[in-house]
Design a protein around this motif. Structure first.
Motif, PDB file in Angstrom:
ATOM      1  N   GLU A  62       0.826  -1.215   0.000  1.00 32.72           N
ATOM      2  CA  GLU A  62       0.000   0.000   0.000  1.00 32.72           C
ATOM      3  C   GLU A  62       0.860   1.264   0.000  1.00 32.72           C
ATOM      4  OE1 GLU A  62      -2.819   0.076   3.153  1.00 32.72           O
ATOM      5  OE2 GLU A  62      -3.742  -1.840   2.607  1.00 32.72           O
ATOM      6  N   GLN A  63       2.027   1.184   0.645  1.00 27.97           N
ATOM      7  CA  GLN A  63       2.909   2.363   0.771  1.00 27.97           C
ATOM      8  C   GLN A  63       4.126   2.247  -0.148  1.00 27.97           C
ATOM      9  OE1 GLN A  63       1.695   4.691   2.550  1.00 27.97           O
ATOM     10  NE2 GLN A  63       0.119   3.514   3.606  1.00 27.97           N
ATOM     11  N   LYS A 312       0.681  11.318  -6.135  1.00 25.70           N
ATOM     12  CA  LYS A 312      -0.771  11.407  -6.300  1.00 25.70           C
ATOM     13  C   LYS A 312      -1.475  11.543  -4.958  1.00 25.70           C
ATOM     14  CE  LYS A 312      -1.019   8.785 -10.629  1.00 25.70           C
ATOM     15  NZ  LYS A 312      -1.521   7.565 -11.286  1.00 25.70           N
ATOM     16  N   LYS A 313      -0.987  10.766  -3.959  1.00 22.77           N
ATOM     17  CA  LYS A 313      -1.607  10.818  -2.639  1.00 22.77           C
ATOM     18  C   LYS A 313      -1.099  12.047  -1.895  1.00 22.77           C
ATOM     19  CE  LYS A 313      -2.428   8.146   1.546  1.00 22.77           C
ATOM     20  NZ  LYS A 313      -2.162   6.905   2.292  1.00 22.77           N
ATOM     21  N   THR A 314      -2.022  12.809  -1.313  1.00 26.01           N
ATOM     22  CA  THR A 314      -1.670  14.019  -0.573  1.00 26.01           C
ATOM     23  C   THR A 314      -1.223  13.657   0.844  1.00 26.01           C
ATOM     24  OG1 THR A 314      -3.379  15.190  -1.817  1.00 26.01           O
ATOM     25  CG2 THR A 314      -2.467  16.300   0.097  1.00 26.01           C
ATOM     26  N   GLU A 381      -5.514  13.593   7.778  1.00 27.90           N
ATOM     27  CA  GLU A 381      -5.595  12.697   6.620  1.00 27.90           C
ATOM     28  C   GLU A 381      -7.024  12.618   6.096  1.00 27.90           C
ATOM     29  OE1 GLU A 381      -3.817   9.025   7.805  1.00 27.90           O
ATOM     30  OE2 GLU A 381      -1.783   9.708   7.314  1.00 27.90           O
ATOM     31  N   GLU A 385      -8.193  13.712   2.365  1.00 28.70           N
ATOM     32  CA  GLU A 385      -8.925  12.794   1.488  1.00 28.70           C
ATOM     33  C   GLU A 385     -10.220  13.436   0.987  1.00 28.70           C
ATOM     34  OE1 GLU A 385      -9.569   9.028   3.313  1.00 28.70           O
ATOM     35  OE2 GLU A 385      -7.428   8.563   3.454  1.00 28.70           O
ATOM     36  N   THR A 388      -9.388  15.962  -1.667  1.00 27.91           N
ATOM     37  CA  THR A 388      -9.015  15.267  -2.907  1.00 27.91           C
ATOM     38  C   THR A 388     -10.245  14.780  -3.644  1.00 27.91           C
ATOM     39  OG1 THR A 388      -6.943  14.560  -1.868  1.00 27.91           O
ATOM     40  CG2 THR A 388      -7.589  13.420  -3.894  1.00 27.91           C
TER      41      THR A 388
END
Length: 393
Positions: A62-63, A312-314, A381, A385, A388
């Motif tokens: 995932e990371q 892409k992930k903030t 977080e 999300e 986003t």
């Protein structure tokens, strides 16, 4: 480590007068230890395997993107930021270090120490995703750092090194890729053996043989021993879950490696504390060391904050803060500093490295739990999300 440092300071200050025999014996003992070989060739392999065996491969998947970027691009960015910072600031302090040696210092101080990071994260109570980012980066950035350090050291020593993208790429592929591949092969073979003979004594002996034998094979093949251990630990820790192991076997295996981890951690930090005895006139390097601490922290901010802007992930500000402050330096940096052949600059680099490592472990290590506020991270977080998703809509 703090106790060892206090004892070392006392011995350096008053040892020759108050306890001459004790001072002499301890100084002789530390002189006789090849710290680079002890750490990089022995202790680190056990500690990395113990760290890898407890990481969930699904969490790592995932990371994967941030771990990969931080452990490669982040190391290179940090190396150059530290190198340029030291080159332009040290002359104001009366220290003239050639640019190539400033870059060498940047290369050895950029990798975060998996030993220090993993031991401290256990108590920080951070989220699983954040823990995987920090731990994954520290486990994998050794391979990249060793390649950069090797190339820069050869340049510093005047050896002919071809700096083409192709040559450096091949070196990285051999060092890192070869290490990971060997670790997976060893992990698969030994996992199959453990599956056939589900016995706790044999399982412990098999894992020990992987660590000791795997390092010797990696050394003979001139590939990364640390990455071999990480890959073997990851594979065995996750593959063995897929078949039903006896509870007593699993219990003994986990407790054995937890005990090895705790013992070697204690020994390692004790060694780091007593390394103070090896440094002559450390007080001359206190101010340069403090300057280096600021530069290294700034480089860490840039090497983490910069890449996150292109993902892409903030990342929330609190997450970035934990990633920056959780980038703890340790024995790996000291071992690399001590591997530099003795010359007019090696003592300066070792002394400054020691200052940075001591600050990192004591100050960052003892305050990371306060910086890592799990509730605040979760709230930020969730907000990121939602922002986003609104942007996508």
């Amino acid at each position: 480590m703090v106790i060892a440092i206090v004892v070392s300071i006392f011995l350096v200050s008053f040892g020759e007068v108050v306890l001459p025999k004790t001072y002499g014996h301890l100084h002789k003992l530390m002189n006789g230890i090849d710290f680079t070989e002890v750490l990089m060739g022995a202790m680190l392999n056990f500690l990395l395997f113990a760290g890898g065996i407890h990481i969930n491969i699904d969490d790592l998947k995932e990371q994967f993107r941030p771990v990969l970027i931080f452990s490669t691009v982040g190391v290179v960015i940090s190396t150059f930021v530290v190198g340029f910072g030291m080159f332009y600031i040290l002359p104001f302090l009366g220290i003239h270090l050639p640019f190539i040696y400033c870059l060498l210092f940047g290369a050895l101080i950029s990798p975060t120490d998996p030993v220090a990071v993993l031991s401290i994260l256990k108590q920080a109570n951070v989220s699983k995703g954040l823990e995987t980012k920090v731990a994954g980066e520290s486990l994998f950035n050794d391979g990249m750092a060793v390649v950069v350090f090797t190339v820069v050291l050869q340049l510093a020593l005047g050896d002919k090194v071809e700096l083409g993208v192709e040559n450096i790429g091949l070196l990285l592929l051999k060092e890192a890729g070869g290490g990971l591949l060997l670790g997976i092969v060893l992990g698969w073979i030994t996992s199959r053996l453990m599956r056939e003979v589900d016995d706790y004594i044999i399982s412990v002996l098999v894992t020990l043989s992987v660590v000791m034998g795997g390092y010797l094979i990696a050394r003979q093949m001139h590939i990364s021993g640390p990455l071999t251990m990480v890959a073997a630990g990851l594979f065995m820790g996750n593959f063995n879950v897929k078949f039903k192991m006896k509870s007593i076997t699993q219990d003994y295996l986990i407790k054995f490696w937890e005990l090895i981890d705790e013992i070697l951690n204690a020994v390692l930090f004790l060694f780091i504390g007593f390394e103070l005895l090896m440094i002559k006139d450390l007080n001359h390097f206190v101010v340069p060391g403090l300057v280096a601490i600021v530069i290294v922290l700034l480089a860490r901010v840039i090497s983490i904050w910069g890449p996150t802007k292109f993902m892409k992930k903030t990342f929330s500000p609190q997450t970035v803060k934990v990633l920056v402050w959780g980038g703890i330096r340790g024995g790996v940096s000291i071992a690399l500093a001590m591997s530099i052949p003795k010359n007019e600059y090696s003592e300066t680099i070792l002394s400054i490295t020691y200052c940075v490592v001591v600050f990192s472990i004591i100050v960052q290590g003892l305050t990371i739990a306060k910086v890592a506020n799990p509730k605040k991270i979760a709230i930020e977080e969730e907000e990121q999300e939602s922002i986003t998703l609104n942007n996508i809509d």
